[in-house]
Design an enzyme around this catalytic site. Structure first.
Site, PDB file in Angstrom:
ATOM      1  N   THR A  98       0.856  -1.189   0.000  1.00 55.04           N
ATOM      2  CA  THR A  98       0.000   0.000   0.000  1.00 55.04           C
ATOM      3  C   THR A  98       0.890   1.236   0.000  1.00 55.04           C
ATOM      4  O   THR A  98       1.578   1.519   0.974  1.00 55.04           O
ATOM      5  CB  THR A  98      -0.927   0.017   1.229  1.00 55.04           C
ATOM      6  OG1 THR A  98      -1.744  -1.150   1.216  1.00 55.04           O
ATOM      7  CG2 THR A  98      -1.829   1.245   1.204  1.00 55.04           C
ATOM      8  N   LYS A 172      -8.230   0.191  -2.276  1.00 54.78           N
ATOM      9  CA  LYS A 172      -7.694  -0.356  -1.025  1.00 54.78           C
ATOM     10  C   LYS A 172      -7.620   0.729   0.048  1.00 54.78           C
ATOM     11  O   LYS A 172      -7.966   0.493   1.212  1.00 54.78           O
ATOM     12  CB  LYS A 172      -6.299  -0.937  -1.269  1.00 54.78           C
ATOM     13  CG  LYS A 172      -5.545  -1.359   0.000  1.00 54.78           C
ATOM     14  CD  LYS A 172      -6.276  -2.476   0.753  1.00 54.78           C
ATOM     15  CE  LYS A 172      -5.600  -2.801   2.092  1.00 54.78           C
ATOM     16  NZ  LYS A 172      -4.211  -3.222   1.951  1.00 54.78           N
TER      17      LYS A 172
END
Length: 417
Positions: A98, A172
């Site tokens: 991420t 996400k």
């Protein structure tokens, strides 16, 4: 060809190690790399790490990069011994870390220079990585997704292609907001239950029994249309119940001395949540070099929509200069805000002692939300000291008329008759 695609994994932590185990279980033994030489020792079916990411690239067609941060991602992909050092056209890099969207686009562009496909791939839940239990949240070109899909389905229970490069990461990140936001909600709710002598385990039991699949969490999203707009009738139906329940929560929290800042925000933002106070998107301002159009725009911005219609076709010198100079070049300057200039103008109008002029200025402040009715009344008292009580009487008259006009209820159809 899907059976012959070779997989690679870089980074054998909880997620990367789990992906490697799932691939091995699926029969696609991956080439792996980790800075720890013994990182694969406890990973069932996973071979020992190779010497560098470049060696993984040589042995793979699709490589999952499961590192921690952007710096590591850059090194693993574009560093001296990175994937691109030994990459060949047709290789696909799947970034599981991420990172910020600019980093995603930077790495996608770098891979493109080498003819290498790139997918940003958020994953969740990480603790299910070794059980083929994660969802792969993809961003990238469709052809790149198609090329990597046979490998992806060997470790993910579901693959969701969200859109072009960056879309997977954005999804996400949004998912993380839901996750951690709900954690804060649970923390406040549990504290409230505990303070009321209720075991939080009973709260969890009630939620599990009433909503076993968690549909309530995303109910608002499902009620919205494809354009993200909640039908007004639905919002109006929900609003009384929502505010009543949240008021009860705030009352209980106050009585028990439990701070619930999130619940307070949710209550104050209820209308916005239900899109009951949504306003149409503002019309973009004309370019400043179109002086007349920009002056008309500023006139409406200062005194409210529609005022400019009275002068937009006027061709006398005074009207033209009012638009082109006063509004376009004075009110439109950036040195002071419109609110600042309005206060200055209100002060000048107070010295003139003309209620009608004061009313126009005060009305613009109310329409734009720059000054409240109470602030305008306070301004009258302040100006009275400096302009004299007689002139302040005219200022008070103009301000009061503007407030009454602004707060007046529209006439009913019967009154209009």
């Amino acid at each position: 060809m899907s059976d012959t695609l070779r997989a690679g994994v870089i980074g054998l932590g909880m997620i990367g190690g789990g992906v490697a185990v799932s691939l091995a279980r699926s029969g696609r033994i991956p080439a792996v790399y980790d800075v720890r030489p013994d990182a694969a020792a406890d990973l069932a079916g996973v071979p020992d790490p190779l010497g560098s990411p470049a060696e993984v690239a040589e042995a793979s067609d699709v490589v999952m990069v499961a590192v921690v941060n952007a710096h590591q991602a850059r090194e693993v992909i574009g560093g001296n011994d990175g994937l691109l050092r030994a990459a060949r056209p047709g290789l696909t890099v799947v970034l599981l870390a991420t990172v910020a969207l600019p980093v995603v686009h930077e790495l996608a562009a770098l891979c493109a220079e080498f003819g290498v496909g790139f997918l940003d791939c958020g994953v969740t839940p990480g603790d299910k990585a070794a059980e083929n239990g994660m969802v792969a949240i993809l961003g990238g070109e469709q052809k790149t997704v198609d090329a990597a899909l046979p490998v992806l389905v060997d470790w993910a229970r579901k693959v969701v292609h969200c859109g072009p490069p960056g879309a997977g990461m954005a999804t996400k990140i949004a998912r993380n907001v839901v996750t951690y936001g709900s954690w804060r909600t649970v923390a406040e709710a549990a504290a409230l239950a505990r303070a009321a002598a209720v075991d939080p385990a009973r709260l969890a039991e009630v939620i599990d029994a009433a909503d076993p699949e968690g549909r309530t969490l995303l109910q608002l999203l499902r009620m919205q249309g494809a354009d993200g707009v909640l039908p007004e009738a639905v919002g109006r139906q929900i609003e009384p119940l929502m505010t009543k329940d949240l008021d009860a929560a705030r009352d209980l929290a106050s009585a028990l001395g439990v701070p619930t800042p999130l619940a307070d925000v949710v209550r104050t933002q209820a209308h916005r949540t239900l899109q009951l106070d949504a306003e149409p998107a503002p019309v973009p301002a004309p370019a400043k070099d179109d002086v007349h159009a920009y002056g008309l725009h500023m006139m409406d911005r200062v005194y409210g929509p529609g005022l400019s219609t009275a002068v937009q076709d006027a061709d006398d010198p005074f009207s033209a200069e009012t638009v082109d100079y006063l509004f376009a070049q004075v009110w439109g300057r950036e040195g002071l805000s419109v609110r600042d200039r309005r206060l200055l103008t209100l002060g000048v109008a107070a010295t003139v002692g003309k209620p009608q002029l004061v009313q126009i200025i005060a009305n613009g402040a109310l329409i734009n939300g720059e000054l409240s009715a109470d602030q305008l009344r306070e301004a009258v008292l302040h100006l009275a000291v400096y302009t004299g009580w007689c002139k302040a009487t005219a200022t008070h008259t103009g301000v009061t008329a503007a407030i009454h006009a602004h707060t007046a209820q529209p006439p009913t159809p019967q009154e209009q008759k």
